[in-house]
Design a protein around this motif. Structure first.
Motif, PDB file in Angstrom:
ATOM      1  N   THR A  53       0.824  -1.208   0.000  1.00  0.00           N
ATOM      2  CA  THR A  53       0.000   0.000   0.000  1.00  0.00           C
ATOM      3  C   THR A  53       0.857   1.256   0.000  1.00  0.00           C
ATOM      4  N   GLN A  54       1.858   1.288   0.864  1.00  0.00           N
ATOM      5  CA  GLN A  54       2.723   2.475   0.937  1.00  0.00           C
ATOM      6  C   GLN A  54       3.413   2.731  -0.391  1.00  0.00           C
ATOM      7  N   ALA A  55       4.064   1.711  -0.939  1.00  0.00           N
ATOM      8  CA  ALA A  55       4.792   1.896  -2.191  1.00  0.00           C
ATOM      9  C   ALA A  55       3.846   2.359  -3.296  1.00  0.00           C
ATOM     10  N   ASN A  56       2.749   1.647  -3.476  1.00  0.00           N
ATOM     11  CA  ASN A  56       1.820   1.965  -4.558  1.00  0.00           C
ATOM     12  C   ASN A  56       1.138   3.309  -4.377  1.00  0.00           C
ATOM     13  N   CYS A  57       0.815   3.694  -3.153  1.00  0.00           N
ATOM     14  CA  CYS A  57       0.184   5.005  -2.919  1.00  0.00           C
ATOM     15  C   CYS A  57       1.140   6.156  -3.236  1.00  0.00           C
ATOM     16  N   ALA A  75      -4.188  -7.756  -3.533  1.00  0.00           N
ATOM     17  CA  ALA A  75      -5.152  -7.511  -4.612  1.00  0.00           C
ATOM     18  C   ALA A  75      -4.829  -6.229  -5.366  1.00  0.00           C
ATOM     19  N   LEU A  76      -3.989  -5.368  -4.808  1.00  0.00           N
ATOM     20  CA  LEU A  76      -3.593  -4.141  -5.505  1.00  0.00           C
ATOM     21  C   LEU A  76      -2.775  -4.431  -6.760  1.00  0.00           C
ATOM     22  N   LYS A  77      -2.349  -5.674  -6.939  1.00  0.00           N
ATOM     23  CA  LYS A  77      -1.581  -6.005  -8.144  1.00  0.00           C
ATOM     24  C   LYS A  77      -2.391  -5.770  -9.414  1.00  0.00           C
ATOM     25  N   GLN A  78      -3.702  -5.643  -9.283  1.00  0.00           N
ATOM     26  CA  GLN A  78      -4.531  -5.364 -10.461  1.00  0.00           C
ATOM     27  C   GLN A  78      -4.149  -4.050 -11.137  1.00  0.00           C
ATOM     28  N   PHE A  79      -3.446  -3.170 -10.440  1.00  0.00           N
ATOM     29  CA  PHE A  79      -3.031  -1.890 -11.012  1.00  0.00           C
ATOM     30  C   PHE A  79      -1.601  -1.935 -11.555  1.00  0.00           C
ATOM     31  N   HIS A  80      -1.036  -3.134 -11.607  1.00  0.00           N
ATOM     32  CA  HIS A  80       0.283  -3.382 -12.200  1.00  0.00           C
ATOM     33  C   HIS A  80       1.430  -2.719 -11.435  1.00  0.00           C
ATOM     34  N   GLY A  81       1.237  -2.495 -10.149  1.00  0.00           N
ATOM     35  CA  GLY A  81       2.297  -1.939  -9.322  1.00  0.00           C
ATOM     36  C   GLY A  81       2.888  -2.955  -8.376  1.00  0.00           C
ATOM     37  N   GLN A 120      -7.744   5.676  -4.675  1.00  0.00           N
ATOM     38  CA  GLN A 120      -9.189   5.717  -4.904  1.00  0.00           C
ATOM     39  C   GLN A 120      -9.897   4.449  -4.437  1.00  0.00           C
ATOM     40  N   VAL A 121      -9.242   3.321  -4.568  1.00  0.00           N
ATOM     41  CA  VAL A 121      -9.908   2.070  -4.210  1.00  0.00           C
ATOM     42  C   VAL A 121      -9.506   1.531  -2.846  1.00  0.00           C
ATOM     43  N   TYR A 122      -8.504   2.128  -2.247  1.00  0.00           N
ATOM     44  CA  TYR A 122      -8.026   1.553  -0.991  1.00  0.00           C
ATOM     45  C   TYR A 122      -8.915   1.975   0.179  1.00  0.00           C
ATOM     46  N   CYS A 123     -10.006   1.259   0.283  1.00  0.00           N
ATOM     47  CA  CYS A 123     -10.872   1.370   1.445  1.00  0.00           C
ATOM     48  C   CYS A 123     -11.283  -0.057   1.777  1.00  0.00           C
ATOM     49  N   ILE A 124     -11.721  -0.309   2.970  1.00  0.00           N
ATOM     50  CA  ILE A 124     -11.939  -1.683   3.417  1.00  0.00           C
ATOM     51  C   ILE A 124     -12.958  -2.431   2.557  1.00  0.00           C
ATOM     52  N   SER A 125     -14.055  -1.794   2.178  1.00  0.00           N
ATOM     53  CA  SER A 125     -15.072  -2.517   1.399  1.00  0.00           C
ATOM     54  C   SER A 125     -14.538  -2.904   0.021  1.00  0.00           C
ATOM     55  N   ASN A 126     -13.822  -1.997  -0.628  1.00  0.00           N
ATOM     56  CA  ASN A 126     -13.246  -2.318  -1.933  1.00  0.00           C
ATOM     57  C   ASN A 126     -12.161  -3.381  -1.828  1.00  0.00           C
ATOM     58  N   MET A 127     -11.375  -3.330  -0.765  1.00  0.00           N
ATOM     59  CA  MET A 127     -10.307  -4.316  -0.601  1.00  0.00           C
ATOM     60  C   MET A 127     -10.884  -5.708  -0.373  1.00  0.00           C
ATOM     61  N   VAL A 128     -11.961  -5.806   0.384  1.00  0.00           N
ATOM     62  CA  VAL A 128     -12.571  -7.113   0.622  1.00  0.00           C
ATOM     63  C   VAL A 128     -13.077  -7.701  -0.689  1.00  0.00           C
ATOM     64  N   LEU A 129     -13.733  -6.897  -1.497  1.00  0.00           N
ATOM     65  CA  LEU A 129     -14.226  -7.383  -2.798  1.00  0.00           C
ATOM     66  C   LEU A 129     -13.075  -7.814  -3.701  1.00  0.00           C
ATOM     67  N   ALA A 130     -12.021  -7.013  -3.750  1.00  0.00           N
ATOM     68  CA  ALA A 130     -10.860  -7.352  -4.583  1.00  0.00           C
ATOM     69  C   ALA A 130     -10.180  -8.619  -4.083  1.00  0.00           C
ATOM     70  N   PHE A 131     -10.097  -8.774  -2.762  1.00  0.00           N
ATOM     71  CA  PHE A 131      -9.469  -9.964  -2.195  1.00  0.00           C
ATOM     72  C   PHE A 131     -10.299 -11.199  -2.523  1.00  0.00           C
ATOM     73  N   GLU A 132     -11.612 -11.069  -2.454  1.00  0.00           N
ATOM     74  CA  GLU A 132     -12.482 -12.189  -2.802  1.00  0.00           C
ATOM     75  C   GLU A 132     -12.258 -12.603  -4.264  1.00  0.00           C
TER      76      GLU A 132
END
Length: 141
Positions: A53-57, A75-81, A120-132
């Motif tokens: 999160t730190q690096a990508n942000c 799940a942040l790998k979806q942004f290619h970082g 923009q997407v790093y909030c708990i609800s979005n992270m849970v969906l991405a992790f799923e």
């Protein structure tokens, strides 16, 4: 971490001492921002979580061991970082760093795009969906 001294010696042997700095834990957010602003890549040698999160942000791609234990932030790998690679020894890790350091030549636009997408997407609800989606194999690079 525990490999710090061995990695420092290897960096010296490979001639990269003037390019790589081992900073250790950074708790000051202003200092952290300066570190990432000057970084081309970040490397996570173990657990992938807050470091992703730190690096990508800050718009910096991070290299992680694909065999490591990782938090939902993977799940942040979806942004290619997030670059997943296979390293089982310090030599493997240093080769991965060298390959990706030379290959990644992100300009300011790419860094800003990554930072914006992640923030923009790093909030708990979005992270849970991405992790799923990740554990179901629906997200991948």
């Amino acid at each position: 971490g525990s490999c710090r001294e061995e990695l420092k010696m290897l960096v010296n042997e490979l001639g990269y001492a003037s390019h790589i700095e081992f900073l250790g834990e950074q708790l000051d957010s202003a200092r952290l921002g300066k570190v990432y602003a000057s970084a081309r890549i970040a490397v996570g040698s173990g657990y992938g979580g807050l470091n992703i999160t730190q690096a990508n942000c800050f718009g910096v791609p991070i290299i992680l061991n694909k065999f490591g234990k990782h938090a939902p932030e993977i799940a942040l790998k979806q942004f290619h970082g997030v670059i997943m690679t296979d390293f089982t020894s310090i030599e493997d890790m240093s080769r991965s760093i060298e390959i990706f350091f030379e290959a990644l030549d992100w300009d300011t636009t790419q860094r800003k795009k990554l930072a914006k997408q992640v923030s923009q997407v790093y909030c708990i609800s979005n992270m849970v969906l991405a992790f799923e989606k990740e554990i179901r194999g629906q997200v991948g690079i």
